[in-house]
Design a protein around this motif. Structure first.
Motif, PDB file in Angstrom:
ATOM      1  N   LYS A  24       0.875  -1.179   0.000  1.00  8.85           N
ATOM      2  CA  LYS A  24       0.000   0.000   0.000  1.00  8.85           C
ATOM      3  C   LYS A  24       0.908   1.224   0.000  1.00  8.85           C
ATOM      4  O   LYS A  24       1.644   1.460   0.966  1.00  8.85           O
ATOM      5  N   GLN A  43       2.590  -0.700   4.140  1.00  6.00           N
ATOM      6  CA  GLN A  43       2.391  -2.082   4.570  1.00  6.00           C
ATOM      7  C   GLN A  43       2.133  -2.948   3.349  1.00  6.00           C
ATOM      8  O   GLN A  43       1.848  -2.458   2.260  1.00  6.00           O
ATOM      9  N   GLY A  75       0.172  -7.119   6.745  1.00  7.55           N
ATOM     10  CA  GLY A  75      -0.306  -6.173   7.752  1.00  7.55           C
ATOM     11  C   GLY A  75       0.785  -5.790   8.743  1.00  7.55           C
ATOM     12  O   GLY A  75       1.740  -6.536   8.956  1.00  7.55           O
ATOM     13  N   VAL A  76       0.621  -4.615   9.352  1.00  9.95           N
ATOM     14  CA  VAL A  76       1.662  -4.046  10.207  1.00  9.95           C
ATOM     15  C   VAL A  76       2.037  -4.993  11.355  1.00  9.95           C
ATOM     16  O   VAL A  76       3.210  -5.215  11.640  1.00  9.95           O
ATOM     17  N   MET A  77       1.023  -5.543  12.009  1.00  6.26           N
ATOM     18  CA  MET A  77       1.284  -6.370  13.190  1.00  6.26           C
ATOM     19  C   MET A  77       2.122  -7.598  12.831  1.00  6.26           C
ATOM     20  O   MET A  77       3.150  -7.882  13.461  1.00  6.26           O
ATOM     21  N   LYS A  78       1.708  -8.332  11.808  1.00  8.41           N
ATOM     22  CA  LYS A  78       2.444  -9.554  11.432  1.00  8.41           C
ATOM     23  C   LYS A  78       3.805  -9.206  10.837  1.00  8.41           C
ATOM     24  O   LYS A  78       4.774  -9.948  11.027  1.00  8.41           O
ATOM     25  N   ARG A 112      -5.317  -0.203  27.769  1.00  4.47           N
ATOM     26  CA  ARG A 112      -5.048  -0.653  26.398  1.00  4.47           C
ATOM     27  C   ARG A 112      -5.032   0.504  25.416  1.00  4.47           C
ATOM     28  O   ARG A 112      -4.638   0.323  24.266  1.00  4.47           O
ATOM     29  N   ALA A 113      -5.527   1.668  25.818  1.00  3.30           N
ATOM     30  CA  ALA A 113      -5.648   2.785  24.874  1.00  3.30           C
ATOM     31  C   ALA A 113      -4.274   3.352  24.537  1.00  3.30           C
ATOM     32  O   ALA A 113      -3.548   3.768  25.431  1.00  3.30           O
ATOM     33  N   PRO A 114      -3.900   3.364  23.240  1.00  6.43           N
ATOM     34  CA  PRO A 114      -2.626   3.975  22.868  1.00  6.43           C
ATOM     35  C   PRO A 114      -2.628   5.474  23.181  1.00  6.43           C
ATOM     36  O   PRO A 114      -3.666   6.131  23.123  1.00  6.43           O
ATOM     37  N   PHE A 170       0.995   1.216  19.458  1.00  2.72           N
ATOM     38  CA  PHE A 170       0.885  -0.111  20.031  1.00  2.72           C
ATOM     39  C   PHE A 170       2.178  -0.847  19.723  1.00  2.72           C
ATOM     40  O   PHE A 170       2.692  -0.767  18.619  1.00  2.72           O
TER      41      PHE A 170
END
Lengths: 369, 119
Positions: free
Chosen positions: A19, A31, A35-38, A295-297, A320
């Motif tokens: 993207k 990304q 995806g960003v996390m993986k 949990r809120a960034p 995060f």
């Protein structure tokens, strides 16, 4: 819109369904379908390939001998340039007359010249700055016909050594010239890894050869940002800028003894008054790590308060941390509130949520020293 | 199932409307890491910000699609925000609303119209 510069490897990124977004004047992959996390977790577990060709690559060739070049470059920053051995790289900071930071950079001693890598957004200003400051001692040659890749993660050595066997013998911050491939053992993720400068003509074949390896996945800017945040590394223009001093930023490790009070080449860099004073007396504010309790960034710009409601600072990078499975941030706070473990409050959408000053890096680094 | 221009889906369940975000929205957001849910038993007006969703990239809001009362929220999302990416059209519903008149849903897009929107 069409003013964006296109990476040499643009077709490769598009073919990988990256993207593409504007970043520092370039169209860059933020990304890929992973995806960003993986992508982040893959880099920490195996090896991630980043295209960082937007960064400025510059060669400084001596006009009047290496000693004069080294002295001139050293006069631009509070860093020991003269003490850097051939084949080694060091982190540097151009400072201004008020002790703020114009850019952070990497420079390498390659024997008969220096090789410098600067941030994309500062590239033109840095080159102009060097051309003025080094006018008598260096030819400042901007390299525009090479791509810059980063291969990061615990399997980076295994993967890269299949193409460039010599890299296995390198240690953290070594540089090597292997034919037309320039390698440093460094990066921006906290992981072991390499940055590889390669002629544009061969860059796609080189990148594809790496991507064909099972260890290697393409990684975008999104994960690059979360990886460097977990590693506690500064992003120029966010965590450091023309108003923040290296001492406030916690970058005193980059100011070697030779340039400090009592050192062999004490001072003599822009902003020395402020920087040496802050080294002696401590800064008024400090960059700190922050762990929100919920949990809120807490994103860039989040205002920070002491528990009694006094404003104490602001978040400069936050999000995060995928390897932390929790939100993390960094920011500047008044020194009285900067001790690790200090409980503060961050204003998130009008609610004051608890956050604790924490040690950085958030994720342990694995440099091969 | 009905769809809003804000990429929410609305599903009638008895006399309630269940609200979630579409697969398209979840993909665009990227990995969701935090969800802030509204209080139950609150009256909301169409367009009110009722939920916050944070992905690794950014924060965004879910707006109340219609006037009504929030009667239930999906507490599982608070502990496991990744559900929004795994099953946005099913298990990862956000909240349930009670409306005075379910016929207001007729104004929203059906699936074909929504697919045309996201093209």
């Amino acid at each position: 819109m069409s003013d964006l510069k296109t990476l040499v490897l643009n077709d490769l990124h598009v073919g990988l369904a990256g993207k593409m977004v504007p970043f520092a004047g370039w169209s860059m992959p933020v990304q890929y379908p992973m995806g960003v996390m993986k992508e982040h977790l893959h880099t920490r577990a195996a090896a991630g390939l980043f295209d960082v060709s937007h960064m400025g690559q510059v060669i400084l060739r001596p006009k009047a001998g290496m000693a004069a070049l080294v002295a001139g470059f050293e006069a631009m920053m509070p860093v020991d340039v003269a003490g850097l051995a051939e084949g080694r790289q060091r982190y540097g900071l151009f400072t201004n007359d008020t002790g703020g930071i114009l850019d952070d950079l990497m420079f390498a001693n390659r024997g008969d010249h220096l090789f410098v890598v600067v941030n994309a957004a500062c590239r033109e200003a840095d080159i102009a700055h060097m051309r003025v400051r080094l006018a008598d001692v260096a030819e400042v040659e901007e390299i525009t016909d090479r791509a810059l890749l980063a291969l990061q993660g615990p399997q980076a050595e295994t993967a890269l050594a299949r193409l460039v066997p010599q890299v296995a013998a390198m240690r953290f911050m070594d540089v090597g010239v292997f034919g037309d491939t320039w390698v440093s053992r460094s990066g921006y993720t906290g992981e072991d890894g390499f940055e590889i400068s390669i002629p544009a003509s061969g860059a796609e074949a080189f990148a594809r050869a790496l991507l064909e390896m099972t260890e290697v996945a393409p990684i975008g800017l999104g994960a690059r940002d979360s990886l460097r945040l977990e590693a506690g590394l500064c992003l120029y223009g966010h965590d450091i800028d023309e108003t923040t001093s290296p001492v406030e930023a916690g970058l005193t490790w980059a100011i070697q003894k030779a340039r400090r009070a009592g050192g062999a080449r004490e001072g003599g860099f822009p902003g020395a008054d402020r920087i040496l004073r802050e080294l002696a007396e401590g800064p008024e504010r400090q960059r700190v790590g922050l762990r929100p309790e919920g949990r809120a960034p807490m994103r860039e710009g989040t205002e920070l308060f002491a528990e009694d409601g006094t404003p104490v600072g602001r978040v400069t990078s936050g999000g995060f941390g995928p390897s932390q499975e929790a939100p993390i941030a960094m920011g500047y706070v008044a020194t009285a509130h900067a001790a690790i473990g200090t409980r503060l409050l961050g204003d998130v959408r009008g609610k004051r949520l608890p956050v604790t000053v924490a040690a950085m890096p958030f994720h342990p680094t694995t440099y091969k020293r | 199932m009905k769809f809003t221009e804000e990429h929410e889906w609305l599903r009638v369940e008895g006399d309630l409307v269940v609200v979630g975000i579409t697969e398209h929205a979840a993909t665009q957001l990227g990995d969701v890491v935090f969800v802030e849910l509204p209080e139950t038993e609150t009256m909301v007006a169409r367009g009110d910000e009722v939920c916050v969703i944070e992905s690794v990239k950014a924060a965004s809001d879910i707006l109340a699609p219609v006037d009504g009362e929030i009667v239930a929220v999906n507490e599982k999302l608070a502990d496991n925000p990744g559900m929004v990416n795994e099953d946005p059209m099913g298990a990862a519903w956000f909240f349930k609303m009670k409306l005075d008149d379910l016929s207001v849903l007729d104004d929203f897009m059906d699936e074909d119209e929504y697919n045309d929107l996201i093209g």
